[in-house]
Scaffold this active site. Sequence first.
Site, PDB file in Angstrom:
ATOM      1  N   ARG A 115       0.664  -1.524  -0.124  1.00  0.00           N
ATOM      2  CA  ARG A 115       0.644  -0.142   0.072  1.00  0.00           C
ATOM      3  C   ARG A 115       0.701   1.155  -0.155  1.00  0.00           C
ATOM      4  NH1 ARG A 115      -2.753  -2.955   4.011  1.00  0.00           N
ATOM      5  NH2 ARG A 115      -4.783  -3.827   3.083  1.00  0.00           N
ATOM      6  N   LYS A 121       2.688  11.346 -11.600  1.00  0.00           N
ATOM      7  CA  LYS A 121       1.531  10.461 -12.288  1.00  0.00           C
ATOM      8  C   LYS A 121       2.617   9.134 -12.603  1.00  0.00           C
ATOM      9  CE  LYS A 121      -1.265  13.176 -15.148  1.00  0.00           C
ATOM     10  NZ  LYS A 121      -1.624  13.839 -16.785  1.00  0.00           N
ATOM     11  N   GLU A 127       9.090  17.385 -25.319  1.00  0.00           N
ATOM     12  CA  GLU A 127       8.612  17.576 -24.040  1.00  0.00           C
ATOM     13  C   GLU A 127       8.596  18.988 -23.703  1.00  0.00           C
ATOM     14  OE1 GLU A 127       5.322  16.347 -22.879  1.00  0.00           O
ATOM     15  OE2 GLU A 127       5.472  14.276 -23.042  1.00  0.00           O
ATOM     16  N   LYS A 158       6.424  22.621 -14.651  1.00  0.00           N
ATOM     17  CA  LYS A 158       5.786  21.579 -14.036  1.00  0.00           C
ATOM     18  C   LYS A 158       5.375  21.977 -12.574  1.00  0.00           C
ATOM     19  CE  LYS A 158       4.547  17.124 -15.375  1.00  0.00           C
ATOM     20  NZ  LYS A 158       4.691  15.701 -15.623  1.00  0.00           N
ATOM     21  N   GLU A 188      -5.558  16.586 -11.557  1.00  0.00           N
ATOM     22  CA  GLU A 188      -6.052  17.094 -12.811  1.00  0.00           C
ATOM     23  C   GLU A 188      -6.661  17.380 -12.955  1.00  0.00           C
ATOM     24  OE1 GLU A 188      -3.409  15.371 -15.841  1.00  0.00           O
ATOM     25  OE2 GLU A 188      -5.454  15.286 -17.316  1.00  0.00           O
ATOM     26  N   ARG A 224      -3.686  21.214 -14.688  1.00  0.00           N
ATOM     27  CA  ARG A 224      -3.183  20.354 -14.812  1.00  0.00           C
ATOM     28  C   ARG A 224      -2.734  20.023 -16.104  1.00  0.00           C
ATOM     29  NH1 ARG A 224       0.736  15.741 -11.520  1.00  0.00           N
ATOM     30  NH2 ARG A 224       1.959  14.777 -13.241  1.00  0.00           N
ATOM     31  N   ASN A 269      -0.978  18.421 -20.676  1.00  0.00           N
ATOM     32  CA  ASN A 269      -1.875  17.295 -22.124  1.00  0.00           C
ATOM     33  C   ASN A 269      -1.402  17.163 -23.498  1.00  0.00           C
ATOM     34  OD1 ASN A 269      -1.231  14.212 -19.981  1.00  0.00           O
ATOM     35  ND2 ASN A 269      -3.326  15.605 -19.899  1.00  0.00           N
ATOM     36  N   HIS A 289      -1.101  15.379 -26.509  1.00  0.00           N
ATOM     37  CA  HIS A 289      -1.468  13.940 -26.145  1.00  0.00           C
ATOM     38  C   HIS A 289      -2.712  13.468 -26.252  1.00  0.00           C
ATOM     39  CE1 HIS A 289       2.072  15.325 -23.811  1.00  0.00           C
ATOM     40  NE2 HIS A 289       2.169  14.279 -22.743  1.00  0.00           N
ATOM     41  N   HIS A 322      -1.604  10.404 -28.523  1.00  0.00           N
ATOM     42  CA  HIS A 322      -1.408   8.756 -27.518  1.00  0.00           C
ATOM     43  C   HIS A 322      -2.271   7.519 -29.002  1.00  0.00           C
ATOM     44  CE1 HIS A 322      -1.549  10.189 -22.823  1.00  0.00           C
ATOM     45  NE2 HIS A 322      -0.129  10.226 -23.636  1.00  0.00           N
ATOM     46  N   HIS A 324       7.327   7.929 -27.013  1.00  0.00           N
ATOM     47  CA  HIS A 324       6.135   9.277 -27.228  1.00  0.00           C
ATOM     48  C   HIS A 324       7.041  10.715 -27.394  1.00  0.00           C
ATOM     49  CE1 HIS A 324       3.615  10.362 -23.578  1.00  0.00           C
ATOM     50  NE2 HIS A 324       5.209  11.299 -23.240  1.00  0.00           N
TER      51      HIS A 324
HETATM   52  P1  NAD Z   1      11.938   5.648 -22.386  1.00  0.00           P
HETATM   53  O1  NAD Z   1      11.941   5.304 -20.836  1.00  0.00           O
HETATM   54  O2  NAD Z   1      11.484   4.189 -22.942  1.00  0.00           O
HETATM   55  O3  NAD Z   1      13.868   5.888 -22.072  1.00  0.00           O
HETATM   56  C1  NAD Z   1      13.947   6.115 -24.350  1.00  0.00           C
HETATM   57  C2  NAD Z   1      15.096   4.436 -24.448  1.00  0.00           C
HETATM   58  O4  NAD Z   1      16.299   5.207 -23.542  1.00  0.00           O
HETATM   59  C3  NAD Z   1      14.979   3.240 -23.799  1.00  0.00           C
HETATM   60  O5  NAD Z   1      15.663   2.362 -24.364  1.00  0.00           O
HETATM   61  C4  NAD Z   1      15.958   3.456 -22.381  1.00  0.00           C
HETATM   62  O6  NAD Z   1      16.836   2.173 -22.075  1.00  0.00           O
HETATM   63  C5  NAD Z   1      17.349   4.379 -23.402  1.00  0.00           C
HETATM   64  N1  NAD Z   1      17.621   5.501 -21.925  1.00  0.00           N
HETATM   65  C6  NAD Z   1      17.437   5.638 -21.126  1.00  0.00           C
HETATM   66  N2  NAD Z   1      18.092   6.196 -20.641  1.00  0.00           N
HETATM   67  C7  NAD Z   1      19.132   6.540 -20.916  1.00  0.00           C
HETATM   68  C8  NAD Z   1      20.837   7.138 -21.020  1.00  0.00           C
HETATM   69  N3  NAD Z   1      21.454   7.846 -20.127  1.00  0.00           N
HETATM   70  N4  NAD Z   1      21.688   6.601 -22.019  1.00  0.00           N
HETATM   71  C9  NAD Z   1      20.956   6.068 -23.222  1.00  0.00           C
HETATM   72  N5  NAD Z   1      19.987   5.615 -23.130  1.00  0.00           N
HETATM   73  C10 NAD Z   1      19.170   5.500 -22.176  1.00  0.00           C
HETATM   74  O7  NAD Z   1      11.076   7.107 -22.901  1.00  0.00           O
HETATM   75  P2  NAD Z   1      11.437   8.148 -21.912  1.00  0.00           P
HETATM   76  O8  NAD Z   1      11.026   9.169 -23.796  1.00  0.00           O
HETATM   77  O9  NAD Z   1      12.049   8.341 -21.050  1.00  0.00           O
HETATM   78  O10 NAD Z   1       9.665   7.528 -21.297  1.00  0.00           O
HETATM   79  C11 NAD Z   1       8.622   7.620 -22.006  1.00  0.00           C
HETATM   80  C12 NAD Z   1       7.507   7.095 -21.322  1.00  0.00           C
HETATM   81  O11 NAD Z   1       7.098   8.793 -20.607  1.00  0.00           O
HETATM   82  C13 NAD Z   1       6.239   7.074 -21.595  1.00  0.00           C
HETATM   83  O12 NAD Z   1       5.365   6.074 -21.334  1.00  0.00           O
HETATM   84  C14 NAD Z   1       5.037   8.330 -21.346  1.00  0.00           C
HETATM   85  O13 NAD Z   1       3.743   7.712 -21.976  1.00  0.00           O
HETATM   86  C15 NAD Z   1       5.399   8.627 -20.562  1.00  0.00           C
HETATM   87  N6  NAD Z   1       5.549   9.571 -19.285  1.00  0.00           N
HETATM   88  C16 NAD Z   1       4.873  10.099 -17.917  1.00  0.00           C
HETATM   89  C17 NAD Z   1       4.715  11.302 -17.905  1.00  0.00           C
HETATM   90  C18 NAD Z   1       3.910  11.307 -16.906  1.00  0.00           C
HETATM   91  O14 NAD Z   1       3.795  12.802 -16.052  1.00  0.00           O
HETATM   92  N7  NAD Z   1       4.135  10.393 -16.011  1.00  0.00           N
HETATM   93  C19 NAD Z   1       5.010  12.740 -18.282  1.00  0.00           C
HETATM   94  C20 NAD Z   1       5.148  12.300 -19.651  1.00  0.00           C
HETATM   95  C21 NAD Z   1       5.680  10.425 -20.092  1.00  0.00           C
HETATM   96  N1  GLY Z   2       3.061  14.391 -17.895  1.00  0.00           N
HETATM   97  C1  GLY Z   2       1.123  15.278 -17.905  1.00  0.00           C
HETATM   98  C2  GLY Z   2       1.307  15.579 -16.606  1.00  0.00           C
HETATM   99  O1  GLY Z   2       2.198  15.098 -15.670  1.00  0.00           O
HETATM  100  O2  GLY Z   2       0.561  16.217 -16.098  1.00  0.00           O
END
Ligand code: NAD
Ligand code: GLY
Length: 370
Positions: free
Chosen positions: A127, A149, A191, A233, A243, A247, A251, A254, A258, A271
């Site tokens: 939890r 998130k 972003e 942010k 949100e 907030r 998006n 998005h 998405h 992404h």
């Molecule tokens: P990712 O986590 O897939 O990383 C991208 C690639 O880079 C992967 O292959 C990873 O292994 C590699 N990598 C990571 N760090 C590295 C480094 N320093 N050197 C070499 N390779 C490296 O992708 P991302 O773009 O970081 O994240 C996308 C995800 O984030 C999506 O799932 C999206 O939905 C999510 N997201 C979440 C939020 C939130 O608020 N929680 C906001 C935006 C995006």
């Molecule tokens: N990436 C959108 C949010 O964090 O709200």
Amino acid sequence: MNTLSTSTETVRIDLADRSYDIVIGENLLGQHASYTDLPKASSALIVSNTTVAPLYEAALKQALKGHYKHIHTVHLPDGEAHKDWVTLNLIFDTLLGKACDRKTVLFALGGGVVGDMAGFAAASFMRGVPFVQIATTLLAQVDSSVGGKTAINHPMGKNMIGAFYQPQRVICDLAVLKTLPPRELSAGLAEIIKYGPIFDMAFFDWIEANIEPLKACNAMAMAHAVKRSCEIKAEVVGQDEREAGLRAILNFGHTFGHAIEAGLGYGKWLHGEAVGCGMVMASHLSEALGLIDASFVTRFTRLLDRAGLPIKGPVLDAKDNAGKYLALMLHDKKSVAGDIQFVLIEGPGRARVSQAPEAMVREVIDRCCA
Ligand code: NAD
Ligand code: GLY
């Protein structure tokens, strides 16, 4: 005990008893001092993936020694296609297999995929246990690691299963960006660029003037871009953590983005690429609704192009492409009672969430897809 260098910057996320710092600087990941004053525990679990762990896990483990008696690790398969129940369970299997307890601290070492999954695991294991985001992609440093998130994907929709759960700290080590492939760097730039039209046009002007140094991962330019993005942010999340309203502007792009990710199959487009292209579509929709001029759409699209991002949407269905986008967008979390909601630019630096006539949305999709 060593202390962090003076060039290290801190941005505070102000959320009463859930407040925390985002620490931004070079070579933070391997420093013992980056992890002082975290909740006390006998064990820690580093959650990483098969790409990032070989690069950075040893340095992190070394830095955590002395803070925790037992330091466990789990390496997830890499990629958006693995952001699912099966992979999430690997984290729970390790936590239980190593007899971790409700004080165990999780360290998410990776990009947004690792961060979102480790965060969700932390939110739900016993939890809720503490977790720290060590963001290793540009996208994670400017967006995903901040704001709490957490989620996994469902085949029918992106990030559909998750929780709001704030980390104890976010570490943005700018040095690790040097090993990031250029395509991933561009995805992160999407972003960063997003924050301009929705919140801060002076920042947009600055990005336009500095897009080449940013693409070259220049340390000074990156430090400013990451800090300003986190400040924006922090301000938005500080006003609307869950949100209820404001907030949602984060998006921008998005709703279309998405749909691209789910429609092509997770991982085909990154992404950030899908969001960048989605922002082009959303800005065309804003123009069609008479909110902004065509000249701004052109200027905005040009910057995304210069950042190395795709600006034409993929065709998801040869027979009825717009219909396919619309069907996928219905699963967006902003949809209310079957009505799709879009983040629209009201004027440079200002955004709002609203519906749009279906015929207009269809026309924009037709115009924006290659
Ligand atoms: P990712 O986590 O897939 O990383 C991208 C690639 O880079 C992967 O292959 C990873 O292994 C590699 N990598 C990571 N760090 C590295 C480094 N320093 N050197 C070499 N390779 C490296 O992708 P991302 O773009 O970081 O994240 C996308 C995800 O984030 C999506 O799932 C999206 O939905 C999510 N997201 C979440 C939020 C939130 O608020 N929680 C906001 C935006 C995006
Ligand atoms: N990436 C959108 C949010 O964090 O709200």
